[in-house]
Design a protein around this motif. Sequence first.
Motif, PDB file in Angstrom:
ATOM      1  N   LEU A 158      27.663  41.287 -12.687  1.00  0.00           N
ATOM      2  CA  LEU A 158      28.983  40.808 -13.101  1.00  0.00           C
ATOM      3  C   LEU A 158      30.037  41.157 -12.057  1.00  0.00           C
ATOM      4  O   LEU A 158      30.840  40.301 -11.666  1.00  0.00           O
ATOM      5  N   ALA A 159      30.035  42.388 -11.581  1.00  0.00           N
ATOM      6  CA  ALA A 159      31.010  42.806 -10.566  1.00  0.00           C
ATOM      7  C   ALA A 159      30.872  41.948  -9.310  1.00  0.00           C
ATOM      8  O   ALA A 159      31.871  41.505  -8.735  1.00  0.00           O
ATOM      9  N   ASN A 160      29.640  41.691  -8.910  1.00  0.00           N
ATOM     10  CA  ASN A 160      29.390  40.870  -7.723  1.00  0.00           C
ATOM     11  C   ASN A 160      29.899  39.451  -7.921  1.00  0.00           C
ATOM     12  O   ASN A 160      30.576  38.889  -7.052  1.00  0.00           O
ATOM     13  N   ARG A 161      29.585  38.831  -9.055  1.00  0.00           N
ATOM     14  CA  ARG A 161      29.985  37.434  -9.305  1.00  0.00           C
ATOM     15  C   ARG A 161      31.493  37.308  -9.493  1.00  0.00           C
ATOM     16  O   ARG A 161      32.100  36.368  -8.990  1.00  0.00           O
ATOM     17  N   LEU A 162      32.107  38.259 -10.190  1.00  0.00           N
ATOM     18  CA  LEU A 162      33.568  38.229 -10.330  1.00  0.00           C
ATOM     19  C   LEU A 162      34.222  38.350  -8.957  1.00  0.00           C
ATOM     20  O   LEU A 162      35.173  37.622  -8.644  1.00  0.00           O
ATOM     21  N   GLY A 163      33.708  39.250  -8.125  1.00  0.00           N
ATOM     22  CA  GLY A 163      34.239  39.418  -6.778  1.00  0.00           C
ATOM     23  C   GLY A 163      34.147  38.141  -5.955  1.00  0.00           C
ATOM     24  O   GLY A 163      35.082  37.780  -5.241  1.00  0.00           O
ATOM     25  N   LYS A 164      33.028  37.459  -6.080  1.00  0.00           N
ATOM     26  CA  LYS A 164      32.834  36.207  -5.333  1.00  0.00           C
ATOM     27  C   LYS A 164      33.798  35.125  -5.827  1.00  0.00           C
ATOM     28  O   LYS A 164      34.381  34.388  -5.026  1.00  0.00           O
ATOM     29  N   LEU A 165      33.978  35.039  -7.143  1.00  0.00           N
ATOM     30  CA  LEU A 165      34.902  34.043  -7.696  1.00  0.00           C
ATOM     31  C   LEU A 165      36.344  34.350  -7.292  1.00  0.00           C
ATOM     32  O   LEU A 165      37.127  33.441  -7.038  1.00  0.00           O
ATOM     33  N   VAL A 166      36.685  35.627  -7.203  1.00  0.00           N
ATOM     34  CA  VAL A 166      38.013  36.023  -6.732  1.00  0.00           C
ATOM     35  C   VAL A 166      38.140  35.695  -5.247  1.00  0.00           C
ATOM     36  O   VAL A 166      39.147  35.136  -4.799  1.00  0.00           O
ATOM     37  N   GLN A 167      37.129  36.031  -4.471  1.00  0.00           N
ATOM     38  CA  GLN A 167      37.131  35.770  -3.026  1.00  0.00           C
ATOM     39  C   GLN A 167      37.345  34.290  -2.733  1.00  0.00           C
ATOM     40  O   GLN A 167      38.041  33.935  -1.781  1.00  0.00           O
ATOM     41  N   HIS A 168      36.758  33.430  -3.541  1.00  0.00           N
ATOM     42  CA  HIS A 168      36.884  31.983  -3.336  1.00  0.00           C
ATOM     43  C   HIS A 168      38.152  31.408  -3.979  1.00  0.00           C
ATOM     44  O   HIS A 168      38.363  30.194  -3.943  1.00  0.00           O
ATOM     45  N   GLY A 169      38.977  32.264  -4.580  1.00  0.00           N
ATOM     46  CA  GLY A 169      40.238  31.793  -5.152  1.00  0.00           C
ATOM     47  C   GLY A 169      40.092  31.049  -6.460  1.00  0.00           C
ATOM     48  O   GLY A 169      40.993  30.318  -6.870  1.00  0.00           O
ATOM     49  N   ILE A 170      38.976  31.240  -7.151  1.00  0.00           N
ATOM     50  CA  ILE A 170      38.711  30.563  -8.426  1.00  0.00           C
ATOM     51  C   ILE A 170      39.258  31.396  -9.581  1.00  0.00           C
ATOM     52  O   ILE A 170      39.775  30.855 -10.555  1.00  0.00           O
ATOM     53  N   LEU A 171      39.147  32.717  -9.467  1.00  0.00           N
ATOM     54  CA  LEU A 171      39.748  33.656 -10.412  1.00  0.00           C
ATOM     55  C   LEU A 171      40.732  34.535  -9.656  1.00  0.00           C
ATOM     56  O   LEU A 171      40.535  34.822  -8.471  1.00  0.00           O
ATOM     57  N   ALA A 172      41.776  34.949 -10.352  1.00  0.00           N
ATOM     58  CA  ALA A 172      42.721  35.921  -9.788  1.00  0.00           C
ATOM     59  C   ALA A 172      42.489  37.247 -10.496  1.00  0.00           C
ATOM     60  O   ALA A 172      42.310  37.296 -11.718  1.00  0.00           O
TER      61      ALA A 172
ATOM     62  N   ARG B 142      47.213  50.276 -14.979  1.00  0.00           N
ATOM     63  CA  ARG B 142      46.769  49.669 -13.726  1.00  0.00           C
ATOM     64  C   ARG B 142      45.271  49.840 -13.490  1.00  0.00           C
ATOM     65  O   ARG B 142      44.707  49.197 -12.623  1.00  0.00           O
ATOM     66  N   ARG B 143      44.614  50.700 -14.271  1.00  0.00           N
ATOM     67  CA  ARG B 143      43.156  50.831 -14.150  1.00  0.00           C
ATOM     68  C   ARG B 143      42.456  49.655 -14.822  1.00  0.00           C
ATOM     69  O   ARG B 143      41.307  49.372 -14.530  1.00  0.00           O
ATOM     70  N   LYS B 144      43.144  49.000 -15.739  1.00  0.00           N
ATOM     71  CA  LYS B 144      42.569  47.867 -16.466  1.00  0.00           C
ATOM     72  C   LYS B 144      42.900  46.582 -15.700  1.00  0.00           C
ATOM     73  O   LYS B 144      44.049  46.311 -15.387  1.00  0.00           O
ATOM     74  N   ILE B 145      41.867  45.808 -15.395  1.00  0.00           N
ATOM     75  CA  ILE B 145      41.989  44.600 -14.573  1.00  0.00           C
ATOM     76  C   ILE B 145      41.810  43.367 -15.445  1.00  0.00           C
ATOM     77  O   ILE B 145      40.963  43.333 -16.336  1.00  0.00           O
ATOM     78  N   GLU B 146      42.606  42.356 -15.148  1.00  0.00           N
ATOM     79  CA  GLU B 146      42.504  41.080 -15.856  1.00  0.00           C
ATOM     80  C   GLU B 146      42.061  40.012 -14.859  1.00  0.00           C
ATOM     81  O   GLU B 146      42.528  40.000 -13.715  1.00  0.00           O
ATOM     82  N   TYR B 147      41.153  39.154 -15.281  1.00  0.00           N
ATOM     83  CA  TYR B 147      40.685  38.030 -14.476  1.00  0.00           C
ATOM     84  C   TYR B 147      41.155  36.755 -15.151  1.00  0.00           C
ATOM     85  O   TYR B 147      40.877  36.528 -16.324  1.00  0.00           O
ATOM     86  N   ARG B 148      41.896  35.942 -14.395  1.00  0.00           N
ATOM     87  CA  ARG B 148      42.406  34.672 -14.931  1.00  0.00           C
ATOM     88  C   ARG B 148      42.072  33.548 -13.971  1.00  0.00           C
ATOM     89  O   ARG B 148      42.043  33.725 -12.760  1.00  0.00           O
ATOM     90  N   LEU B 149      41.847  32.374 -14.537  1.00  0.00           N
ATOM     91  CA  LEU B 149      41.605  31.196 -13.719  1.00  0.00           C
ATOM     92  C   LEU B 149      42.842  30.873 -12.894  1.00  0.00           C
ATOM     93  O   LEU B 149      43.957  30.911 -13.395  1.00  0.00           O
ATOM     94  N   THR B 150      42.628  30.558 -11.636  1.00  0.00           N
ATOM     95  CA  THR B 150      43.701  30.051 -10.787  1.00  0.00           C
ATOM     96  C   THR B 150      43.786  28.539 -11.008  1.00  0.00           C
ATOM     97  O   THR B 150      42.960  27.955 -11.734  1.00  0.00           O
ATOM     98  N   GLU B 151      44.729  27.895 -10.357  1.00  0.00           N
ATOM     99  CA  GLU B 151      44.794  26.430 -10.425  1.00  0.00           C
ATOM    100  C   GLU B 151      43.487  25.834  -9.901  1.00  0.00           C
ATOM    101  O   GLU B 151      42.942  24.899 -10.489  1.00  0.00           O
TER     102      GLU B 151
END
Length: 163
Positions: A56-70, A78-87
């Motif tokens: 999960l950490a790897n896939r979330l990182g990749k989706l963030v890296q590609h600008g798909i999730l922020a 600040r220790r709690k992270i939120e993942y949201r879809l970008t445009e």
Amino acid sequence: MGMLKENLAELAECGLPAALEAIGERWSFLILRGAFNGLHHFEEFQSTLGIARNILANRLGKLVQHGILARTPLPDDRRKIEYRLTEKGAELLPTMLALRQWGERWETGCISNPVLVDERDSQPIAKIAIHAHDGRELGLHDLRWMHAEDIKEIGSSRLRAVA
């Protein structure tokens, strides 16, 4: 051999390999499905999908890296992270729905639950389809590939707008 090289060169200009590099893996699609369904936190994705934490950490990182999730730390903790879809990520919705509808028709043979409906009238969405510039629905035999520079003005202005 010349025609084969020309066709391979044309394929190198195709956006599909780049798209698959960004999201073309089962867990990434399931993470995106979760994001489209309101999941935002690592623990929500992990418990809902049953995915190993390292994957999960790897896939979330990749989706963030590609600008798909922020990836955004929450202001109150600040220790709690939120993942949201970008445009960019939100624009994957038609792709996800088309794959879901294909799976319903050809793999499971039944409608998925829950059903995606129009907010206005609570009716199921229509089948995802390919449409001509004038709105006509097109099938495989109605289509052909052309070089961008050979398309008439009505199409070339549309292609430039996308690029």
